[in-house]
Design a protein around this motif. Structure first.
Motif, short mmCIF file in Angstrom:
data_model
loop_
_atom_site.label_atom_id
_atom_site.label_comp_id
_atom_site.label_asym_id
_atom_site.label_seq_id
_atom_site.Cartn_x
_atom_site.Cartn_y
_atom_site.Cartn_z
N ALA A 40 0.92 -1.09 0.08
CA ALA A 40 -0.01 -0.10 0.06
C ALA A 40 0.98 1.17 0.00
CB ALA A 40 -0.86 -0.15 1.20
N ARG A 41 1.80 1.14 0.80
CA ARG A 41 2.89 2.38 0.80
C ARG A 41 3.27 2.55 -0.67
NH1 ARG A 41 7.46 2.23 5.35
NH2 ARG A 41 8.14 0.27 4.05
N ALA A 42 4.05 1.48 -1.15
CA ALA A 42 4.48 1.37 -2.53
C ALA A 42 3.63 2.07 -3.46
CB ALA A 42 5.15 0.13 -3.01
N LEU A 43 2.30 1.58 -3.35
CA LEU A 43 1.39 2.13 -4.21
C LEU A 43 0.98 3.68 -4.23
CD1 LEU A 43 -0.65 1.05 -6.44
CD2 LEU A 43 -2.34 0.65 -4.86
N GLU A 44 1.04 4.13 -3.05
CA GLU A 44 0.86 5.47 -2.72
C GLU A 44 1.93 6.25 -3.34
OE1 GLU A 44 -0.37 8.26 1.23
OE2 GLU A 44 0.15 6.21 1.20
N ALA A 45 3.29 5.78 -3.23
CA ALA A 45 4.41 6.55 -3.61
C ALA A 45 4.30 6.95 -5.26
CB ALA A 45 5.75 5.76 -3.34
N VAL A 46 3.75 5.94 -5.88
CA VAL A 46 3.79 6.11 -7.37
C VAL A 46 2.41 6.65 -7.92
CG1 VAL A 46 5.14 4.11 -7.98
CG2 VAL A 46 2.82 3.66 -7.63
N GLY A 47 1.69 7.52 -6.90
CA GLY A 47 0.54 8.07 -7.02
C GLY A 47 -0.76 7.09 -7.60
N GLY A 48 -0.69 5.79 -6.84
CA GLY A 48 -1.79 5.05 -7.31
C GLY A 48 -3.10 4.94 -6.21
N GLU A 49 -2.97 5.90 -5.09
CA GLU A 49 -3.87 5.70 -4.19
C GLU A 49 -5.22 6.17 -4.70
OE1 GLU A 49 -4.52 7.22 0.66
OE2 GLU A 49 -3.16 8.31 -0.67
N GLY A 50 -6.34 5.21 -4.69
CA GLY A 50 -7.51 5.40 -5.38
C GLY A 50 -7.51 4.80 -6.53
N ARG A 51 -6.63 4.57 -7.30
CA ARG A 51 -6.71 3.75 -8.43
C ARG A 51 -6.30 2.22 -8.31
NH1 ARG A 51 -2.56 7.46 -11.88
NH2 ARG A 51 -3.21 6.03 -13.50
N GLY A 52 -5.22 2.23 -7.72
CA GLY A 52 -4.84 0.68 -7.45
C GLY A 52 -5.64 0.21 -6.17
N SER A 53 -5.14 -1.16 -5.88
CA SER A 53 -5.75 -1.81 -4.74
C SER A 53 -4.86 -2.72 -4.10
CB SER A 53 -7.07 -2.45 -4.91
OG SER A 53 -6.79 -3.54 -5.96
N VAL A 54 -4.91 -2.96 -2.96
CA VAL A 54 -4.33 -3.95 -2.20
C VAL A 54 -5.18 -4.79 -1.44
CG1 VAL A 54 -2.49 -4.67 -0.28
CG2 VAL A 54 -2.13 -2.62 -1.63
N SER A 55 -5.33 -6.22 -1.61
CA SER A 55 -6.17 -7.16 -0.83
C SER A 55 -5.29 -8.32 -0.16
CB SER A 55 -7.04 -8.03 -1.98
OG SER A 55 -7.83 -6.97 -2.56
N ALA A 56 -5.95 -8.73 0.78
CA ALA A 56 -4.98 -9.60 1.50
C ALA A 56 -5.98 -10.64 2.08
CB ALA A 56 -4.25 -8.85 2.55
N CYS A 57 -5.50 -11.93 2.30
CA CYS A 57 -6.16 -12.86 3.01
C CYS A 57 -5.53 -13.55 4.07
CB CYS A 57 -6.66 -14.02 1.90
SG CYS A 57 -5.41 -14.94 1.13
N GLU A 58 -5.97 -13.97 5.34
CA GLU A 58 -5.47 -14.69 6.14
C GLU A 58 -6.41 -15.47 6.85
OE1 GLU A 58 -3.34 -16.53 8.85
OE2 GLU A 58 -2.21 -14.66 7.92
N SER A 59 -6.18 -16.91 6.78
CA SER A 59 -7.26 -17.80 7.13
C SER A 59 -7.65 -18.06 8.48
CB SER A 59 -6.99 -19.20 6.27
OG SER A 59 -5.78 -19.71 6.80
N TYR A 60 -6.37 -17.86 9.17
CA TYR A 60 -6.29 -18.23 10.78
C TYR A 60 -6.88 -17.08 11.36
CZ TYR A 60 -4.53 -19.59 15.08
OH TYR A 60 -4.51 -20.00 16.47
N LEU A 61 -8.14 -17.35 11.99
CA LEU A 61 -8.75 -16.07 12.24
C LEU A 61 -8.13 -15.19 13.47
CD1 LEU A 61 -11.45 -14.66 12.35
CD2 LEU A 61 -12.59 -16.23 13.88
N PRO A 62 -7.58 -15.89 14.58
CA PRO A 62 -6.91 -15.19 15.42
C PRO A 62 -5.71 -14.05 15.00
CG PRO A 62 -7.00 -17.49 16.32
CD PRO A 62 -7.43 -17.31 14.89
N MET A 63 -5.00 -14.90 14.09
CA MET A 63 -4.19 -13.56 13.18
C MET A 63 -4.68 -12.66 12.38
SD MET A 63 -0.84 -13.18 13.00
CE MET A 63 0.03 -14.64 13.27
N GLY A 64 -5.72 -13.25 11.92
CA GLY A 64 -6.60 -12.30 11.11
C GLY A 64 -6.95 -10.89 11.88
#
Length: 556
Positions: A40-64
């Motif tokens: 997300a920080r790298a995306l913001e640095a190239v002016g991608g905030e609002g244009r690109g996206s970052v999605s993440a998955c974490e299946s272990y609920l306590p870690m999530g």
């Protein structure tokens, strides 16, 4: 998270990969969200905030849940879409607006494949990624090296070691040399402490290469030709892996042993930090050569067959006819962990138990003996020394495998299976019906329970608990061995282990204070919090120095 070299390498590679303002990044196995926040920080640095996206998955609920706390602490909760799901539960058009063109992940174990890297990449390429995506890491390569080591030899060649003991107890009788053997798998182990115990018998050789930007195959086989560098006996193959994190080939991370990192071998990729500190999250791997090892001479050419499936890599040394030197295991064979094999072959340990049992039987012949744990050694020993006794082996972990094994070695140890019974229960489940309403005259244990190698020291006193559960079934003059447990402790300096477990603050510019209590960090904690007690073999902990005597004790 305390591995600065790893974190720095990932940050540099992510900065290079997330160069398009409209990049759609997917982080599989988010953990604390570090790679997602980097993205997300790298995306913001190239002016991608609002244009690109970052999605993440974490299946272990306590870690999530912890991931969400870290994201909030860093003001990133609206910049990373987090899903409490496995990656194969994500769908484009449902959780993901469109296929991702950048994949970041760190689902690697010491062997590389054990956390499901291959099936995860397969499903991601099939359903979640664009064609020819950017990936961090870009590539992983596994390497191996042939070694001779007396220390490692003791961890897999039980037959030779107990032949040296010559004490009359035969866990591996002649003709059945491999009936008890080490598990045929790669064993994660810090090999740097063994450097003085290791003779290198080959140069490092490449085993497999995995390209993260392409869909991997489920299984492959590779025949490797190796030229030996000295005379000796190949006791094991030590292996490790090297990550190429960027497509340009300028950012690497290696788990190689110290002697490899300090060498000047031309064909090995050089990491930016070749003096990488000790770490405990990724170890080297050891594959043991079966039996007594493979004798070799200098400049001899060997053939090695390497193969991998979805989760592991295996090896077979081949003879000149391309036949595997390792035989297949039969139904009556037991496979144990290397530490257990080494203990069963230890002359002094065997002698201590034999002396204790002989002393216990010197003036009596117990009618009913209980082996309270999974000790095949004590089951054989008592049965052979006291032919008139009824021996009941609890074998809570081994169960039917233990019974089949005892039947196979009974003749060699001069006892009849008529006098021994395998219950296959834990102590809490034993009833008077199992004993045919007879009292226990002799209760023994190592104490050893299947899978106990990762236990904390005081958990080995669970024999005390078994003895308590058996109390009403013991005869008045019952003999109990061991009769006493002494838990000792001393203060130690363990700077390498401490560094790997120390409390977290800033990790590549991201606040991780909130994870310390959950992950069990050490040091710099609030007064009401205590550091965790963790089961480690001291010799595997990097630098160590004793700082006190061992007079402190607890008798049980």
């Amino acid at each position: 998270l305390n591995d600065a070299a790893r974190n720095r390498a990932y940050r540099r590679a992510i900065d290079a990969a997330v160069s398009d303002p409209s990049a759609r990044v997917l982080d599989i196995g988010a953990g604390t969200g570090l790679l997602s926040m980097m993205s997300a920080r790298a995306l913001e640095a190239v002016g991608g905030e609002g244009r690109g996206s970052v999605s993440a998955c974490e299946s272990y609920l306590p870690m999530g849940k912890l991931t969400r706390r870290v994201l909030r602490a860093n003001g990133m909760e609206n910049k990373v879409k987090l899903f409490h799901k496995r990656s194969d539960e994500l769908e484009v058009g449902v959780e993901l607006d469109s296929p991702a063109d950048v994949l970041v992940s760190e689902i690697l174990d010491s062997e590389l494949l054990g956390e499901g890297l291959i099936p995860t990449l397969q499903q991601a390429h099939d359903s979640l990624l664009v064609k020819n995506p950017k990936t961090v890491p870009y590539r992983a390569t596994t390497y191996g090296q042939l070694v001779e080591s007396p220390f490692l030899w003791k961890m897999h060649d039980l037959h030779s070691n107990e032949a040296n003991a010559a004490d009359g107890v035969w866990l591996t009788p002649d003709g059945m040399e491999n009936i008890v053997s080490v598990k045929l798998q790669q064993h994660a182990m810090q090999c740097d402490p063994l450097e003085d115990e290791i003779r290198l018998l080959s140069e490092p050789f490449k085993v497999f290469e995995f390209d993260f930007s392409e869909r991997p195959e489920s299984q492959r086989e590779n025949k490797i030709t190796i030229k030996t560098t000295g005379d000796g006996c190949v006791h094991a193959i030590i292996s490790w892996w090297v990550l190429q994190l960027d497509s340009a080939g300028s950012i690497f991370y290696s788990t190689a042993p110290k002697w490899v990192r300090q060498s000047s071998i031309k064909d090995l990729p050089r990491c930016a930090d070749d003096t990488k500190d000790w770490c405990d999250h990724w170890k080297h791997c050891v594959w043991f050569t079966q039996g007594r090892g493979a004798p070799v001479m200098k400049d001899q050419t060997l053939s090695l067959r390497a193969s991998h499936n979805l989760t592991s890599i295996s090896y077979q040394l081949l003879n000149p006819n391309d036949e595997a030197c390792n035989g297949n295991l039969k139904a009556d064979h037991l496979t144990l962990l290397p530490e257990r094999i080494a203990l069963y072959g230890d002359i002094y340990w065997r002698s201590a138990l034999i002396t204790a049992i002989k002393n216990a039987l010197s003036d009596r012949s117990p009618q009913t003996c209980i082996v309270a744990d999974d000790s095949i050694f004590l089951a054989l020993l008592v049965s052979s020394l006291s032919p008139s006794s009824k021996v009941i082996a609890m074998f809570p972990g081994l169960r039917d495998k233990g019974a089949t094994y005892l039947q196979a070695v009974a003749k060699a140890n001069n006892f009849s299976m008529d006098q021994i019974q395998v219950i296959g229960k834990r102590a809490a489940s034993l009833s008077t019906d199992d004993l045919e309403h007879k009292k226990i005259n002799l209760l023994v244990g190592e104490p050893f329970y299947c899978g106990s190698e990762g236990m904390l020291p005081w958990q080995n006193l669970r024999f005390w608990n078994a003895r308590t559960l058996f109390h009403s079934m013991l005869s008045e003059d019952a003999l109990i061995m061991p009769c006493k447990g002494v838990l000792k402790l001393c203060a130690m300096s363990l700077p390498d282990l401490w560094k790997s477990r120390r409390s977290l603050k800033d990790v590549e510019g991201f606040d991780h204070l909130v994870v310390n209590e959950t992950l069990g960090a050490c040091g710099d904690l609030p007064g009401e919090q205590q550091g965790p007690c963790l089961p480690y073999y001291v010799w595997q902990c990097g630098y160590t120095k004793v700082q006190s005597n061992t007079d402190s004790r607890l008798d049980a």
